[in-house]
Write an enzyme that holds these catalytic residues in place. Structure first.
Site, PDB file in Angstrom:
ATOM      1  N   GLU A  49       0.815  -1.218   0.000  1.00 56.09           N
ATOM      2  CA  GLU A  49       0.000   0.000   0.000  1.00 56.09           C
ATOM      3  C   GLU A  49       0.841   1.258   0.000  1.00 56.09           C
ATOM      4  OE1 GLU A  49      -0.770  -2.730   1.588  1.00 56.09           O
ATOM      5  OE2 GLU A  49      -2.794  -3.193   0.899  1.00 56.09           O
ATOM      6  N   HIS A  94     -12.775  -4.583   9.097  1.00 58.83           N
ATOM      7  CA  HIS A  94     -12.367  -3.477   8.231  1.00 58.83           C
ATOM      8  C   HIS A  94     -13.283  -2.257   8.363  1.00 58.83           C
ATOM      9  CE1 HIS A  94      -9.617  -6.287   6.355  1.00 58.83           C
ATOM     10  NE2 HIS A  94     -10.587  -7.042   5.921  1.00 58.83           N
TER      11      HIS A  94
HETATM   12  C1  TPP Z   1      -2.256  -4.695   4.037  1.00 60.69           C
HETATM   13  C2  TPP Z   1      -3.392  -5.423   3.422  1.00 60.69           C
HETATM   14  N1  TPP Z   1      -3.659  -5.237   2.120  1.00 60.69           N
HETATM   15  C3  TPP Z   1      -4.702  -5.866   1.539  1.00 60.69           C
HETATM   16  C4  TPP Z   1      -5.510  -6.693   2.250  1.00 60.69           C
HETATM   17  C5  TPP Z   1      -6.741  -7.344   1.627  1.00 60.69           C
HETATM   18  N2  TPP Z   1      -6.542  -8.781   1.510  1.00 60.69           N
HETATM   19  C6  TPP Z   1      -7.049  -9.653   2.411  1.00 60.69           C
HETATM   20  S1  TPP Z   1      -6.576 -11.236   2.079  1.00 60.69           S
HETATM   21  C7  TPP Z   1      -5.700 -10.737   0.710  1.00 60.69           C
HETATM   22  C8  TPP Z   1      -4.916 -11.725  -0.085  1.00 60.69           C
HETATM   23  C9  TPP Z   1      -3.723 -12.143   0.687  1.00 60.69           C
HETATM   24  O1  TPP Z   1      -2.883 -12.919  -0.112  1.00 60.69           O
HETATM   25  P1  TPP Z   1      -1.872 -13.914   0.554  1.00 60.69           P
HETATM   26  O2  TPP Z   1      -0.969 -13.216   1.466  1.00 60.69           O
HETATM   27  O3  TPP Z   1      -1.249 -14.692  -0.547  1.00 60.69           O
HETATM   28  O4  TPP Z   1      -2.790 -14.864   1.453  1.00 60.69           O
HETATM   29  P2  TPP Z   1      -3.947 -15.834   0.959  1.00 60.69           P
HETATM   30  O5  TPP Z   1      -5.213 -15.052   0.961  1.00 60.69           O
HETATM   31  O6  TPP Z   1      -3.584 -16.313  -0.387  1.00 60.69           O
HETATM   32  O7  TPP Z   1      -3.973 -16.921   1.969  1.00 60.69           O
HETATM   33  C10 TPP Z   1      -5.801  -9.376   0.525  1.00 60.69           C
HETATM   34  C11 TPP Z   1      -5.177  -8.641  -0.579  1.00 60.69           C
HETATM   35  C12 TPP Z   1      -5.203  -6.854   3.612  1.00 60.69           C
HETATM   36  N3  TPP Z   1      -5.969  -7.626   4.411  1.00 60.69           N
HETATM   37  N4  TPP Z   1      -4.151  -6.219   4.168  1.00 60.69           N
END
Ligand code: TPP
Ligand code: TPP
Ligand code: MG
Ligand code: MG
Lengths: 330, 323, 330, 323
Positions: C61, C128
Site C-alpha cells: 500500500e 475493516h
Molecule cells: C495490508 C493489506 N492489504 C490488503 C488486504 C486485503 N486482503 C485480504 S486477504 C488478501 C490476499 C492475501 O494474499 P496472501 O498473502 O497470498 O494470502 P492468501 O489469501 O492467499 O492466503 C488481501 C489482498 C489486507 N488484508 N491487508
C-alpha cells in the site's frame, strides 16, 4: 536529587528502568556508540550495550515498532527511539491500529507495554518539527505524553515504561536541552493528569510542549497589566485531563488554548469536543490559538510567524479577558 | 537449549491435517465470512507441528485456527471466536478467525491488515533470544503478504540481529485474484531471503513431510543460535479466496489439476501403502472428525451473543479492573 | 439520467473521467479481471484494462500511494483503490505528510492530483470498519469526502478526480450497495460544501456517512413527536463546511453531531474546535453522539451497540431539544 | 524513443564534480545544518549526467543540490533555497537542501522522511511509460535508506510492471553512524534487486566513468522498454553525517584511507596523464569554482528573508489564487 535537563532526565529514567527491570530494552537509530540523535541515549550504550539491550536499528521504522509490539506481547517492555515524530507516520499500523488495540481485543489479557520516543517541535533542529499528534489521537488505546520540565520528563518517562499500554513520548526539541532543574527520582506522575504550572484567577491558558513555556512567559507579561493567568500544562495529550482544564476555566471564567499542533485535529480539538459535547452550555468562552492548517514552513521567519509567540498568547489572553466576565458575546 | 520439542508421528500429522480440514469445511458450511484453507494443510500443519509451548507461533491467517487446534485450543472456543459469541475468549471483541488465540506465545493479526504479524513474530524472537535461549518463533504468511514492506524490513532486521525465527511463505499461488507468479517479481520468493544472507529452502507445500523436514532444519538452526531461516512452500488454494469468490481469475482445469495433489490424500496413500493406516480406518477417522467439527461449529453458529459485555475503554488497566 | 447505487455511481464517475482524460489511471488490488473488492471497479477492466490503465497491484500500500504521488507530480491523475480505510495507516508518509504538502511547499507550482478510494464503516463486511478519519484530518492539504447518496457519489468522485489536491474518498460499506437513485451526470458538487439533507427548524443534526441515513430516519421519528430536525450531511470532512453547520444551528438553536468515528479526533472534534475556538460564546448547545473511544468490537451485538443507532440519535435530539431554547444550562 | 540524451565529456564530468564540491564546501563553511557530500561526487554526478529534460530525476538528498546544478538550476537560487530566504523558489516554504528543485521532472523528498522518494521515482516512471516512451526515471538513495520497506515495495512493483526506472544505491558505507556492512544484511545490496529479477551491477562509486557507464547501460535498457535496473555504487562519506558529527563510530585511519581515493583527484590524474587537462589549469578551475560558490553561498547566507509571504492554506487552488 540532582539537576538535569529534560533530555538528561529522560535518559536517567530509562537507565533506572533498565537497571531495575531486565525486560526493558531500547531500539533506535544511532543510539549505540553514537549516543543517540541529539544525545537522546547518552551513556546508555556504555551501561547496557554489552548486554544487547541498546540495539542500533537500520532505517525501517515500521519494523522497529512492529518488532517492539511483538516483543512486548511476548513479555518485554521495549522502548523505541524513533528519532523524529514525523516518522510515526510510518508506524501507524503496528502502533496505532494494532498494538494499541491488543489490550482491548483481549480484554486486558494480553498487553503491549511499549514506549515510543519521538522528538518534535520548532526550534534548533531546522526541519522535523511535525508532531503528528492529531494522527496519534486518532487511535484509541494509545497514550501520548509530552513533558515540559525535567521532573515531568523523568516521572512521565518512568510512568510510560511502567504502563501496560503503548505510550508515545513527545520530546520537544526546544525544551530538551533547556535549563537544568532538580529532579526527584521518587516522585510519581500519573499519565493522564494535567498540571497547573502557574496559578491565576483571571483566565486559564491550556497548552502543551513549548507553548507551556511561552504561556508562562505571557502570564508574566499579563501580570504586569494586572491580569493573572492560570497556566495548565496538559502533559498528557491522550488521555486528556479535561476535568482539570474545565475546573480551572470555570473558576477563572475563560479558556485560551495555545497549541503548536495543527487545528482540526490534536489536543485542542479533542479538548473542545470534550468540553462542548455533552449538550450543556459552557460557562466560559474558549479561544484557540494555533498555527494555520498548513505544514510547518521552513524559513526561520515563516516558522516563527507560524507558531504562537509569547506576544500572540498575551494578546489573545487580553482580548479574551477584556469582555465583562460571563457575558455571552455571540 | 530448551527441549520443548515434541515429536509427532506421520499418522499424527495426517490426523492434524484431517482435523484442520474438518474444522475448515464445517466453517465453510456455516460462515459466509470464512477464508477456506483446503489444500494448504500440509504447510501450516507441517510448519507448526513440532513446536513446544515456549516457542512463539504467528501463523498466516489462512490456517490460523488449525494451528491453534494443534496447540491445544478447544475447537468450540475457536468456533465461538470466529462467530464472536459468548464462549469466545475475546468476549466478542476480536475476529477469532485470523488470530484465534492471542497470547505471549501466539502473536498474529490484530486488525485486518496483512504484513505486521511478520514483524510481531520477529520481535517475539528478539524477546526469546534475550530471555529463553533455544526457543524459536515461527511465522507464516501468504505469497501476497510477502510483498508488503514490513516483511522486507523484518527479514533484514532478523538477519542483522541473528534472531531465532523461521519465516514460512505459504504460497497458495494467489493473493485473492493476483497470481503470485505475477506479483512476486523474480524467479523465487526465497531469493529475497537469500539476498539477505538468510538460508532458504523451497519445498513442495503439498507434502507435509517435506515441509516438516525443511522447518525442522530451520528450527534447529534457530535453536542453535544460528539465526533466521526462510522456507518457501508452494501449495494451492483449492477453494475461493472467500466464500462465493467467483474465481474468474483462474480456470477450472487448473483447480482440478491441483485437486489431484491434495496433501491429505497424498500422505494417506503413503500411510496406507506402508500399512500404517487402513483405507477403512482413514475413512472412519475422517468421518468422525467431520462429524465432530460439524457439530461443534453448528452449535457455535447457533450460540448466543447476548451476554457479551462491551468494553468502553481500550486501556489495559481499565479492562483489568472491569473484569 | 440513470438509476445507480452509490457504488455504480462511483464507477461511472471514474469511467467518465477515464474516457475524458487519458491522464487518469487506476491502481488497486484485485481491480482487474476480479472487478474490484465488493465490485468497486466493475466493468472498468473491460473498458480500460487493455490500455494498461487498470493496474492490479501487489500488497504494498505504501508503494501504491507513493507511486501515485510521483505519477501525479509528473503529470498523471491517478486513482488508488486502497480497498479498506484501515490500510490508509500504511500510507500516511507519502499521502499525508508529503503528498498533501507538495502544493504548499511549492506554493502551488507542483501539485499532487490524486484520489484514494477506501471503504469503511460497520455493516455487511465484518471487519475493516475503521475509517481512520481522525488520522486523515491530522494532515493539512488532504481533502476527505464521504458521499451518502448516488448523486453525491458521482459528483464528489468527479470533483475529487478533477481536484489538484490529494483527496480521500471514504466509501461506507453499508451505503455503497444500497438503493438506486437517479444520477445527473452534469451536476457539480464542490468539495468542501456540506448539504442540508432534510430541512427543519427545531435542531440541527450534523452527520457523515451511515449516520446521515440514520439521522434522517431519526428525524422522521422526531417529526412524529412534532420535533423538526434539520439534517446536515457534512459530505466533505476536510475541509469542513463549518459555516453551513453554524448557520443551521444558529437558526434551529441546537446542534447534535452524530458520528461513527472515534471521539477525540475526527470531524466531530474538528467541528467543535471550529465552532468554539474564536472566543465568542456559542448561541446554541452542542451534543456529540459517538462511539466510545475504543476500536470497533467484532461481535454483531457489540458492533451495533458501539455505533449510534436511529433510536440513540432520536433520544439525544429529544434531550437536546427539551431545555428551553437559548437557556444557558451550565 | 526520445533522443534527449546529451553527451558530456570526461572533462565535463570532472568539472561537474568540481562544481558540486565547491558548492558543497561553501555550504559546509556557511550552514550548520548542511549534510556534506564530499567524496561521493562520482556517484551523483555520474548517475545523473546523461539525462535529458524529459527524464525524471529523484536524487538522494546528499548530493541533491549538485544534481540540480547539473540540470541547470542557478546556484544562487539553490543557495537561497537552502537558507530559506527571499530568492528561494519555494518562497521559504521548503528545505531546499534535500529536494532543491521540485517539479514534474524532479521528484524528491517532501518531508525529512527517507524512502518515499524511491516510490515517487517509480511512479514517475509509470507516468513516463504511459506518456513518453523512451524517457526514464533515475532515482538515488543511500545505503541506509535501502532498508526501508517502501524501497522493497517499489522495486517489486517496478519489476512487475517493467517500468523505465534506474535505482542507484549511493552506498557511502554509513547511515549516520550505522555501517552498511552491518545494517544491510547479506553479501551485496544489489542481490535484493537480483532476487526480484532486476538486472543489477556493482560499481566503484569513486570512479565517475564506471558509474556513468553502468548507469548508461541501465538507462538504455529502460529506454528500450526492458524495465528497471539497479546500480550499487560503493563510495565513502569523507565528512561527517552532518556538520559537527563527532564521528565516534569510525577511525581516522579509515577516513584517511578513503581520502586517498578521492573521485575528483582520481579523474583529474587521468585527465592530466592523458593531456586533456594541465595540473595548473585544474588548480585554476578548482579555485575559480570555489571562489564563485563561496561568493554565491556567502551572499545567500547574508540575504534577507523579510519579503517572504506565509501561505495560510495548503490547497493548490488557494496557493494559485494567492500568487
Ligand atoms: C495490508 C493489506 N492489504 C490488503 C488486504 C486485503 N486482503 C485480504 S486477504 C488478501 C490476499 C492475501 O494474499 P496472501 O498473502 O497470498 O494470502 P492468501 O489469501 O492467499 O492466503 C488481501 C489482498 C489486507 N488484508 N491487508
Ligand atoms: C525514515 C527516516 N528514518 C530516519 C531518518 C533520520 N536520518 C536522516 S539521514 C539518515 C542516514 C541516512 O543514511 P543513508 O540513506 O545511507 O544516507 P546518507 O546519510 O549516508 O547519505 C538518517 C537515519 C530519516 N530522515 N528518515
Ligand atoms: Mg496467497
Ligand atoms: Mg549512507
Amino acid at each position: 536529587m540532582s539537576r538535569m535537563t529534560m533530555s538528561e532526565a529522560i535518559v536517567a529514567a530509562i537507565a533506572d528502568a533498565m537497571t531495575a527491570d531486565p525486560s526493558v530494552y531500547l531500539m533506535g537509530q544511532d543510539i549505540g556508540v553514537f549516543g543517540g540523535p541529539m544525545q537522546s541515549t547518552k551513556g546508555l550504550w556504555d551501561s547496557f550495550g554489552a548486554q544487547g539491550r541498546v540495539i542500533d536499528a537500520p532505517i525501517s521504522e515500521a519494523a522497529m515498532v512492529g518488532t517492539a509490539v511483538g516483543a512486548a506481547m511476548a513479555g518485554s517492555r521495549p522502548i523505541v527511539d524513533l528519532m523524529f515524530a514525523e516518522f510515526l507516520a510510518l508506524t501507524m499500523t503496528p502502533l496505532g491500529l494494532e498494538g494499541s488495540a491488543v489490550a482491548f481485543r483481549t480484554r486486558g489479557e494480553v498487553t503491549v507495554p511499549l514506549v515510543v520516543r519521538a522528538k518534535c517541535g520548532v526550534g534548533p533542529h531546522r526541519g522535523h518539527a511535525e508532531s503528528c499528534v492529531g494522527m496519534l489521537l486518532a487511535f484509541p488505546g494509545l497514550k501520548v505524553a509530552m513533558p515540559t520540565t525535567p521532573q515531568d520528563a523523568y516521572s512521565l518517562t518512568r510512568a510510560a515504561i511502567r504502563d501496560d499500554n503503548p505510550v508515545v513520548l513527545l520530546e520537544h526539541m526546544s525544551l530538551l536541552h533547556g535549563a537544568r532543574a532538580e529532579v526527584d527520582r521518587t516522585l510519581d506522575v500519573r499519565l493522564g493528569a494535567a498540571d497547573i504550572r502557574r496559578p491565576g484567577r483571571d483566565l486559564t491558558i491550556a497548552a502543551s510542549g513549548l507553548m507551556v513555556q511561552r504561556a508562562v512567559r505571557a502570564a508574566k507579561d499579563l501580570a504586569a497589566d494586572g491580569v493573572e493567568a492560570e497556566v495548565v500544562d496538559l502533559r498528557s495529550l491522550a488521555p486528556l485531563d479535561t476535568a482539570l482544564v474545565r475546573a480551572s476555566a470555570e473558576r477563572t471564567g475563560a479558556l485560551l488554548v495555545a497549541e503548536e499542533s495543527w487545528p482540526g485535529s490534536g489536543p485542542a480539538a479533542a479538548l473542545c469536543a470534550a468540553l462542548l459535547g455533552d449538550g450543556d452550555r459552557l460557562g466560559f468562552p474558549v479561544r484557540l490559538l494555533q498555527p494555520p492548517p498548513t505544514p510547518v514552513p521552513f524559513a526561520a521567519s515563516l516558522e516563527s510567524a507560524f507558531v504562537p509567540s509569547v506576544a500572540d498568547i498575551a494578546d489573545a489572553a487580553r482580548a479574551l479577558h477584556a469582555p465583562v466576565k460571563g457575558t455571552v458575546t455571540a | 537449549m530448551t527441549t520443548t520439542t515434541t515429536t509427532i508421528t506421520e499418522t499424527g500429522l495426517w490426523q492434524a491435517m484431517v482435523e484442520a480440514r474438518a474444522f475448515d469445511q464445517a466453517m465453510c458450511r456455516h460462515n459466509g465470512h470464512w477464508h477456506e484453507a483446503r489444500g494448504e494443510e500440509a504447510v501450516f500443519v507441517g510448519a507448526f507441528a513440532e513446536l513446544g509451548p515456549d516457542d512463539v507461533v504467528a501463523p498466516h491467517f489462512r490456517g490460523a485456527c488449525a494451528v491453534a487446534l494443534q496447540r491445544g485450543s478447544s475447537p468450540a472456543t475457536l468456533a465461538a471466536g470466529v462467530f464472536g459469541t459468548d464462549a469466545s475468549s475475546s468476549g466478542g471483541h476480536w475476529r477469532g478467525d485470523i488470530c484465534p488465540a492471542p497470547g505471549p506465545r501466539s502473536v498474529g493479526m490484530f486488525s485486518g491488515s496483512l504484513g505486521t504479524s511478520v514483524a510481531y513474530a520477529t520481535g517475539a524472537a528478539l524477546h526469546l533470544s534475550r530471555t529463553s535461549p533455544g526457543a524459536v518463533a515461527v511465522c507464516g504468511f501468504g505469497d501476497g503478504t510477502a510483498n508488503s514492506g514490513i516483511v522486507a524490513e523484518s527479514l533484514n532486521l532478523a538477519a542483522m540481529l541473528g534472531l531465532p525465527v523461521v519465516y514460512v511463505c505459504q504460497d497458495n499461488q494467489y493473493a485473492t485474484s493476483l497470481p503470485s507468479a505475477v506479483a512476486l517479481a523474480g524467479e523465487r520468493v526465497s531469493d529475497r531471503a537469500r539476498a539477505l544472507g538468510i538460508p532458504a529452502t523451497d519445498v513442495d507445500g503439498n507434502d507435509v513431510l517435506a515441509v516438516r523436514d525443511a522447518i525442522g532444519e530451520a528450527v534447529a538452526r534457530a535453536r542453535a543460535g544460528a539465526g533466521p531461516s526462510f522456507v518457501h512452500a508452494l501449495t494451492y488454494r483449492m477453494g475461493g479466496h472467500y466464500m462465493n469468490d467467483p474465481e474468474t481469475y483462474r480456470s477450472p482445469e487448473e483447480v482440478a489439476a491441483w485437486a489431484e495433489r491434495d496433501p491429505i490424500a497424498r500422505l494417506q496413500d503413503q500411510l496406507v501403502a506402508r500399512g500404517e493406516l487402513t483405507a477403512d480406518d482413514a475413512t472412519a477417522q475422517v468421518r468422525a472428525a467431520d462429524e465432530r467439527m460439524e457439530a461443534i461449529v453448528a452449535a457455535a453458529k447457533g450460540a448466543s451473543d447476548a451476554a457479551l459485555v462491551r468494553a468502553t475503554s481500550p486501556y489495559a488497566e481499565d479492562l483489568r479492573s472491569a473484569s
